[in-house]
Motif scaffolding. Structure first.
Motif, mmCIF file in Angstrom:
data_model
loop_
_atom_site.group_PDB
_atom_site.id
_atom_site.type_symbol
_atom_site.label_atom_id
_atom_site.label_comp_id
_atom_site.label_asym_id
_atom_site.label_seq_id
_atom_site.Cartn_x
_atom_site.Cartn_y
_atom_site.Cartn_z
ATOM 1 N N ILE A 119 0.833 -1.202 0.000
ATOM 2 C CA ILE A 119 0.000 0.000 0.000
ATOM 3 C C ILE A 119 0.869 1.255 0.000
ATOM 4 N N LEU A 120 1.917 1.267 0.824
ATOM 5 C CA LEU A 120 2.814 2.428 0.889
ATOM 6 C C LEU A 120 3.555 2.633 -0.426
ATOM 7 N N HIS A 169 4.563 7.638 -7.891
ATOM 8 C CA HIS A 169 3.573 8.232 -8.781
ATOM 9 C C HIS A 169 3.399 7.422 -10.063
ATOM 10 N N ARG A 170 4.415 6.604 -10.438
ATOM 11 C CA ARG A 170 4.291 5.793 -11.647
ATOM 12 C C ARG A 170 3.275 4.658 -11.473
ATOM 13 N N LEU A 171 2.937 4.353 -10.233
ATOM 14 C CA LEU A 171 1.944 3.311 -9.953
ATOM 15 C C LEU A 171 0.560 3.893 -9.692
ATOM 16 N N HIS A 172 0.407 5.196 -9.928
ATOM 17 C CA HIS A 172 -0.896 5.825 -9.725
ATOM 18 C C HIS A 172 -1.769 5.632 -10.964
ATOM 19 N N THR A 173 -2.075 4.368 -11.234
ATOM 20 C CA THR A 173 -2.952 3.988 -12.340
ATOM 21 C C THR A 173 -4.090 3.139 -11.770
ATOM 22 N N PRO A 174 -5.206 3.011 -12.502
ATOM 23 C CA PRO A 174 -6.321 2.205 -11.976
ATOM 24 C C PRO A 174 -5.914 0.798 -11.559
ATOM 25 N N MET A 175 -5.041 0.158 -12.336
ATOM 26 C CA MET A 175 -4.622 -1.206 -12.005
ATOM 27 C C MET A 175 -4.028 -1.287 -10.606
ATOM 28 N N TYR A 176 -3.146 -0.367 -10.273
ATOM 29 C CA TYR A 176 -2.449 -0.439 -8.995
ATOM 30 C C TYR A 176 -3.265 0.158 -7.856
ATOM 31 N N ILE A 215 -9.969 6.148 -21.603
ATOM 32 C CA ILE A 215 -11.392 6.464 -21.692
ATOM 33 C C ILE A 215 -12.238 5.372 -21.034
ATOM 34 N N LEU A 216 -11.939 4.106 -21.378
ATOM 35 C CA LEU A 216 -12.730 2.987 -20.867
ATOM 36 C C LEU A 216 -12.440 2.664 -19.406
ATOM 37 N N MET A 217 -11.221 2.965 -18.942
ATOM 38 C CA MET A 217 -10.858 2.695 -17.546
ATOM 39 C C MET A 217 -10.410 4.012 -16.907
ATOM 40 N N ASN A 218 -11.357 4.956 -16.819
ATOM 41 C CA ASN A 218 -11.026 6.270 -16.264
ATOM 42 C C ASN A 218 -11.143 6.265 -14.744
ATOM 43 N N TRP A 219 -10.713 7.366 -14.136
ATOM 44 C CA TRP A 219 -10.692 7.433 -12.672
ATOM 45 C C TRP A 219 -12.083 7.365 -12.033
ATOM 46 N N LEU A 222 3.415 -11.048 -2.488
ATOM 47 C CA LEU A 222 4.580 -11.759 -3.028
ATOM 48 C C LEU A 222 4.395 -12.033 -4.518
ATOM 49 N N ILE A 223 3.196 -12.474 -4.902
ATOM 50 C CA ILE A 223 2.927 -12.772 -6.310
ATOM 51 C C ILE A 223 3.096 -11.528 -7.161
ATOM 52 N N TYR A 224 2.522 -10.416 -6.702
ATOM 53 C CA TYR A 224 2.611 -9.184 -7.494
ATOM 54 C C TYR A 224 4.019 -8.597 -7.482
ATOM 55 N N SER A 225 4.786 -8.873 -6.428
ATOM 56 C CA SER A 225 6.155 -8.361 -6.373
ATOM 57 C C SER A 225 7.097 -9.163 -7.260
ATOM 58 N N LEU A 226 6.891 -10.485 -7.307
ATOM 59 C CA LEU A 226 7.811 -11.350 -8.039
ATOM 60 C C LEU A 226 7.474 -11.458 -9.522
ATOM 61 N N ARG A 227 6.194 -11.288 -9.882
ATOM 62 C CA ARG A 227 5.770 -11.540 -11.258
ATOM 63 C C ARG A 227 5.386 -10.271 -12.008
ATOM 64 N N ASN A 228 5.584 -9.114 -11.409
ATOM 65 C CA ASN A 228 5.197 -7.869 -12.056
ATOM 66 C C ASN A 228 6.406 -6.958 -12.156
ATOM 67 N N ASN A 229 6.844 -6.678 -13.369
ATOM 68 C CA ASN A 229 8.068 -5.895 -13.572
ATOM 69 C C ASN A 229 7.930 -4.465 -13.057
ATOM 70 N N GLU A 230 6.752 -3.867 -13.211
ATOM 71 C CA GLU A 230 6.565 -2.494 -12.756
ATOM 72 C C GLU A 230 6.681 -2.397 -11.243
#
Length: 312
Positions: free
Chosen positions: A44-45, A51-58, A132-136, A286-294
């Motif tokens: 969460i922190l 700021h690069r992770l300030h997208t809808p996905m994250y 447009i399709l995944m806006n805030w 752990l899954i998101y840390s090990l398998r997600n490059n961003e």
């Protein structure tokens, strides 16, 4: 049948006995729970600070971490205090709160995972129209909707389950209060509520799961049409983390809520419940840390900043 006062406390029989082997298992689970708290707080922190992770996905991922964090806090402290102090009683209000939070977080996570699958569908199938399709505003509505639907289910089941009169036996063969276990102690006909509760749980699982399957069906079809191997790898890396989390969550939930009781024992229920309330929350970050490059790059940037702040 003689009844006790409805205000009498319930007794949680717990997950462990006071033996050397169970003491070791208790220490292992407590360690995993602490690791889960730390992992989800850090996730969460990280998302909040980078700021690069300030997208809808994250942002959706940060809500998943928040739900996992609250799930562990709802379950583990009471379980640990009961084992260490021997005080296994829980008040009706405390029992109702556990049921409410468990169903709020469990139901909310179902719909949140569906929202995350829609986000991946838009990112893979409509990348140019993603903003447009995944806006805030839509991301906020999905997040609030997940919390609201989970809370509505939790409040309804908690209030209804506690409204029944209870018999002399107030022992719950579990390490937390769960609505199906609680209504078994009632001195009234609970068949209507049990059937309604079963239908509600099935809908809370199957509706989001159907949305997830639909999203990934479109994603697979889009990937098949892609000719670039590099694009295939990038898409797989983007979606595999979410699919792993979906598999862990729904595997345990389907076993608990959709498997006939005749195929399960109380001990099996406890083990599976421990898996999805304690083990799964530590695996998600752990899954998101090990398998997600961003996320991995964000960790490197954060650790680099921390290293630069150290006095030379």
């Amino acid at each position: 049948m003689e009844k006790k006062n409805d205000t009498s406390d319930f007794i949680l029989l717990g997950l462990f006995k006071h033996t050397r082997s169970h003491l070791f298992l208790f220490i292992v689970i407590l360690t995993i729970a602490i690791a889960s708290l730390m992992g989800n707080i850090l996730m969460i922190l990280l998302i909040h600070r980078d700021h690069r992770l300030h997208t809808p996905m994250y942002i959706l991922l940060s809500q998943l971490s928040l739900m996992d964090l609250m799930l562990v806090v709802t379950i583990v402290p009471k379980m640990a205090s009961g084992f260490l102090t021997g005080k296994k009683s829980i008040s009706p209000a405390g029992c109702g709160l556990q049921i409410f939070f468990l169903l709020t977080l469990g139901g909310g996570e179902c719909f949140l995972l569906a929202a995350m699958s829609y986000d991946r569908y838009v990112a893979v199938c409509h990348p140019l129209r993603y903003p447009i399709l995944m806006n805030w505003p839509l991301c906020l509505k999905m997040t609030m909707g997940s919390w609201f639907l989970g809370a509505a289910d939790g409040l309804l089941q908690a209030v209804t389950a506690l409204s029944f009169p209870f018999c002399n036996t107030h022992e719950i063969n579990h390490f937390f209060c769960e609505a199906p276990m609680l209504v078994r102690l009632a001195c009234a006909d609970t068949s209507v509520f049990e059937n309604a509760m079963y239908i509600c749980c099935v809908l809370m699982l199957l509706v989001p799961f159907s949305l997830i399957l639909t999203s990934y069906s479109f994603i697979v079809a889009a990937v098949i049409r892609m000719r670039s191997t590099e694009t295939h790898k990038k898409t797989f890396a983007t979606c595999s983390s979410h699919l792993a989390v979906v598999g862990l969550f729904y595997g345990a939930a389907i076993f608990i809520y959709m498997t006939p009781k005749s195929y399960r024992s109380a001990n099996h229920d406890k083990v599976v419940s421990a898996f999805y309330t304690i083990f799964t929350p530590v695996l998600n970050p752990l899954i998101y840390s090990l398998r997600n490059n961003e996320v991995k790059e964000a960790w490197k940037r954060w650790l680099g900043k921390c290293a630069n702040l150290k006095p030379q």
